[in-house]
Design a protein around this motif. Structure first.
Motif, PDB file in Angstrom:
ATOM      1  N   MET A  23      -2.598  -6.323   7.767  1.00  0.00           N
ATOM      2  CA  MET A  23      -1.879  -5.091   7.465  1.00  0.00           C
ATOM      3  C   MET A  23      -0.521  -5.161   8.173  1.00  0.00           C
ATOM      4  O   MET A  23      -0.129  -6.214   8.660  1.00  0.00           O
ATOM      5  CB  MET A  23      -2.714  -3.885   7.911  1.00  0.00           C
ATOM      6  N   SER A  24       0.182  -4.025   8.247  1.00  0.00           N
ATOM      7  CA  SER A  24       1.536  -4.054   8.820  1.00  0.00           C
ATOM      8  C   SER A  24       1.589  -4.693  10.204  1.00  0.00           C
ATOM      9  O   SER A  24       2.513  -5.441  10.511  1.00  0.00           O
ATOM     10  CB  SER A  24       2.091  -2.631   8.918  1.00  0.00           C
TER      11      SER A  24
ATOM     12  N   LYS B 143      -0.111   4.540  -0.464  1.00  0.00           N
ATOM     13  CA  LYS B 143      -0.807   5.819  -0.282  1.00  0.00           C
ATOM     14  C   LYS B 143       0.088   6.836   0.425  1.00  0.00           C
ATOM     15  O   LYS B 143       0.849   6.468   1.316  1.00  0.00           O
ATOM     16  CB  LYS B 143      -2.098   5.610   0.519  1.00  0.00           C
TER      17      LYS B 143
ATOM     18  N   ILE C 124       0.858  -1.189   0.000  1.00  0.00           N
ATOM     19  CA  ILE C 124       0.000   0.000   0.000  1.00  0.00           C
ATOM     20  C   ILE C 124       0.894   1.237   0.000  1.00  0.00           C
ATOM     21  O   ILE C 124       1.658   1.470   0.941  1.00  0.00           O
ATOM     22  CB  ILE C 124      -0.925   0.010   1.245  1.00  0.00           C
TER      23      ILE C 124
ATOM     24  N   VAL D  98     -10.863  -5.162   7.870  1.00  0.00           N
ATOM     25  CA  VAL D  98      -9.842  -4.449   8.647  1.00  0.00           C
ATOM     26  C   VAL D  98     -10.127  -4.748  10.119  1.00  0.00           C
ATOM     27  O   VAL D  98     -11.227  -4.470  10.597  1.00  0.00           O
ATOM     28  CB  VAL D  98      -9.927  -2.925   8.408  1.00  0.00           C
TER      29      VAL D  98
ATOM     30  N   VAL E 106      -8.167   0.148  -2.128  1.00  0.00           N
ATOM     31  CA  VAL E 106      -8.528  -0.445  -0.827  1.00  0.00           C
ATOM     32  C   VAL E 106      -9.288   0.519   0.085  1.00  0.00           C
ATOM     33  O   VAL E 106      -9.664   0.150   1.188  1.00  0.00           O
ATOM     34  CB  VAL E 106      -7.279  -0.974  -0.077  1.00  0.00           C
TER      35      VAL E 106
ATOM     36  N   ARG F 282      -2.481  -6.585   2.765  1.00  0.00           N
ATOM     37  CA  ARG F 282      -2.378  -5.167   2.370  1.00  0.00           C
ATOM     38  C   ARG F 282      -1.395  -4.491   3.325  1.00  0.00           C
ATOM     39  O   ARG F 282      -1.767  -4.048   4.396  1.00  0.00           O
ATOM     40  CB  ARG F 282      -3.754  -4.495   2.447  1.00  0.00           C
ATOM     41  N   ILE F 283      -0.136  -4.434   2.923  1.00  0.00           N
ATOM     42  CA  ILE F 283       0.908  -3.981   3.840  1.00  0.00           C
ATOM     43  C   ILE F 283       1.476  -2.644   3.393  1.00  0.00           C
ATOM     44  O   ILE F 283       1.998  -2.518   2.282  1.00  0.00           O
ATOM     45  CB  ILE F 283       2.022  -5.039   3.942  1.00  0.00           C
ATOM     46  N   GLY F 284       1.367  -1.654   4.268  1.00  0.00           N
ATOM     47  CA  GLY F 284       1.892  -0.327   3.981  1.00  0.00           C
ATOM     48  C   GLY F 284       3.182  -0.070   4.725  1.00  0.00           C
ATOM     49  O   GLY F 284       4.273  -0.470   4.291  1.00  0.00           O
ATOM     50  N   THR F 285       3.051   0.617   5.870  1.00  0.00           N
ATOM     51  CA  THR F 285       4.209   1.185   6.567  1.00  0.00           C
ATOM     52  C   THR F 285       5.329   0.187   6.895  1.00  0.00           C
ATOM     53  O   THR F 285       6.493   0.594   6.925  1.00  0.00           O
ATOM     54  CB  THR F 285       3.764   1.871   7.871  1.00  0.00           C
TER      55      THR F 285
ATOM     56  N   ARG G 103       4.464   6.997   6.634  1.00  0.00           N
ATOM     57  CA  ARG G 103       3.897   7.788   5.540  1.00  0.00           C
ATOM     58  C   ARG G 103       4.239   9.252   5.737  1.00  0.00           C
ATOM     59  O   ARG G 103       4.243   9.738   6.871  1.00  0.00           O
ATOM     60  CB  ARG G 103       2.384   7.607   5.504  1.00  0.00           C
TER      61      ARG G 103
ATOM     62  N   SER H 145      -5.561   4.157  -1.606  1.00  0.00           N
ATOM     63  CA  SER H 145      -6.840   4.281  -0.914  1.00  0.00           C
ATOM     64  C   SER H 145      -7.588   5.583  -1.194  1.00  0.00           C
ATOM     65  O   SER H 145      -8.680   5.769  -0.682  1.00  0.00           O
ATOM     66  CB  SER H 145      -6.640   4.136   0.598  1.00  0.00           C
TER      67      SER H 145
ATOM     68  N   MET I  97     -13.100  -8.824   2.287  1.00  0.00           N
ATOM     69  CA  MET I  97     -12.029  -7.977   2.828  1.00  0.00           C
ATOM     70  C   MET I  97     -12.451  -7.465   4.195  1.00  0.00           C
ATOM     71  O   MET I  97     -13.621  -7.170   4.410  1.00  0.00           O
ATOM     72  CB  MET I  97     -11.785  -6.804   1.880  1.00  0.00           C
TER      73      MET I  97
HETATM   74  C1  LIG Z   1      -3.483   2.128   4.675  1.00  0.00           C
HETATM   75  C2  LIG Z   1      -4.198   0.840   4.564  1.00  0.00           C
HETATM   76  C3  LIG Z   1      -3.521  -0.381   4.724  1.00  0.00           C
HETATM   77  C4  LIG Z   1      -2.049  -0.484   5.080  1.00  0.00           C
HETATM   78  O1  LIG Z   1      -1.861  -0.066   6.401  1.00  0.00           O
HETATM   79  P1  LIG Z   1      -0.462  -0.254   7.164  1.00  0.00           P
HETATM   80  O2  LIG Z   1      -0.833  -0.269   8.590  1.00  0.00           O
HETATM   81  O3  LIG Z   1       0.370   0.913   6.782  1.00  0.00           O
HETATM   82  O4  LIG Z   1       0.116  -1.531   6.710  1.00  0.00           O
HETATM   83  C5  LIG Z   1      -4.249  -1.553   4.561  1.00  0.00           C
HETATM   84  N1  LIG Z   1      -5.578  -1.539   4.278  1.00  0.00           N
HETATM   85  C6  LIG Z   1      -6.262  -0.382   4.132  1.00  0.00           C
HETATM   86  C7  LIG Z   1      -7.713  -0.445   3.830  1.00  0.00           C
HETATM   87  C8  LIG Z   1      -5.602   0.839   4.280  1.00  0.00           C
HETATM   88  O5  LIG Z   1      -6.293   1.970   4.136  1.00  0.00           O
END
Ligand SMILES: *Cc1c(COP(=O)(O)O)cnc(C)c1O
Length: 228
Positions: free
Chosen positions: A199-200, A39, A37, A164, A82, A215-218, A224, A60, A162
Motif C-alpha cells: 500500500m502507500s 475510496k 485505490i 495487508v 479490495v 494497492r496504492i491510495g493516499t 482522503r 473498498s 492478498m
Molecule cells: C484503502 C486500502 C488500500 C490503500 O491504502 P493507502 O494506505 O491509502 O495506500 C489498500 N488496500 C486496502 C484493502 C484498502 O482498504
C-alpha cells in the motif's frame, strides 16, 4: 516537461519509486500492476487519473463503489474490489468489478459462483497476516483447503493471494510470509501466483518480496476526504 498537477506529480513520483524498487529487486516492471485505490474520492478524481493514463482502480465499499463505477461507465477502466464484502452484496459487486481481492469465506465463494458467465471473475484469497483471528482474511492454517474450494468454483478464477501488513510493524516479515504461502500453493495451482500486497506506506518492501498487484491510495490520491 509539461506542467503536472499535484495529482499528476504524485502519480509520477510513485511510479518512479515503483520503477526504482523493481530495478533494485531485478524485477520486470511489466509484472507489476499498480492499482489506484480511490475510496472516499469522487468520480471526478477517477477521471483525472484516467486522463493521466491510469486504468486499474480499486474501491473498498460497495455502497460507494456501485454508483461511482456506474457514473464512470464510459471509461475503459478495470475495477478491483479490495474491502470487506458481505456475501449478500457479492453478486452485485461482481457485476461491476473485474477482480475481488478480499475473498476469505465460504459464503463468498458460494455467492460468487456462477455457471453462466462468459468472463470469469478474478479472485484473490485474502490471508490474515495478523495475530488477531478476528481480522479479515483466511488463517494460514486453513488456506490450502480454502484455496482448493475457490479453484474448484465455477465462474471465478483463482489468481493468487492478498494481504495487508499489520499497522505499525515492519511489513517485511508479513510479505515474506505471504510470499512463502504463495510459493507453497503454486505447486497445486501454478496459474495462481499473483500477490496483491503493498500500500502507500509499504509498496517498496512489497515489490522486493514479489508483489504483482500494488494497492496504492493516499500516496497518489492525497489525503482522503473526511469520512465518518
Ligand atoms: C484503502 C486500502 C488500500 C490503500 O491504502 P493507502 O494506505 O491509502 O495506500 C489498500 N488496500 C486496502 C484493502 C484498502 O482498504
Amino acid at each position: 516537461m509539461t506542467d503536472l498537477t499535484p495529482l499528476g506529480q504524485r502519480l509520477a513520483d510513485v511510479d518512479e519509486q515503483i520503477a526504482d524498487s523493481a530495478r533494485s529487486a531485478s524485477r520486470d516492471l511489466s509484472s507489476i500492476t499498480r492499482i489506484v485505490i480511490t475510496k472516499f474520492h469522487p468520480a471526478s478524481l477517477v477521471r483525472e487519473l484516467y486522463d493521466l493514463g491510469v486504468r486499474d482502480f480499486g474501491e473498498s465499499r460497495h455502497q460507494e463503489a456501485q454508483p461511482k463505477v456506474a457514473e464512470l461507465s464510459d471509461l475503459d477502466a478495470r475495477w478491483n474490489f479490495v474491502g470487506q464484502l458481505q456475501s449478500k452484496k457479492a453478486r452485485q459487486v461482481r457485476a461491476y468489478c473485474q477482480a475481488i481481492h478480499s475473498v476469505d469465506r465460504d459464503s463468498l465463494i458460494t455467492a460468487l459462483t456462477n455457471d453462466d458467465v462468459a468472463i470469469p471473475l478474478d479472485v484473490f484469497v485474502q490471508v490474515n497476516l495478523t495475530d488477531d483471528p478476528g481480522r479479515g482474511g483466511v488463517l494460514p492454517s486453513e488456506l490450502d483447503a480454502f484455496v482448493d474450494r475457490v479453484a474448484g468454483a465455477a465462474g471465478i478464477e483463482l489468481r493468487g493471494l492478498m494481504g495487508v501488513a499489520p499497522l505499525g510493524e515492519d511489513p517485511r516479515p508479513s510479505f515474506v510470509a505471504l510470499r512463502s504461502l504463495s510459493e507453497r500453493m503454486g505447486a497445486q495451482h501454478p496459474n495462481a501466483r499473483a500477490l496483491s500486497m503493498g500500500m502507500s506506506g509499504d509498496f517498496a518492501e512489497a515489490i522486493a518480496e514479489g508483489a504483482t498487484h500494488l494497492r496504492i491510495g493516499t500516496a497518489i490520491t492525497g489525503k482522503r476526504p473526511d469520512h465518518g
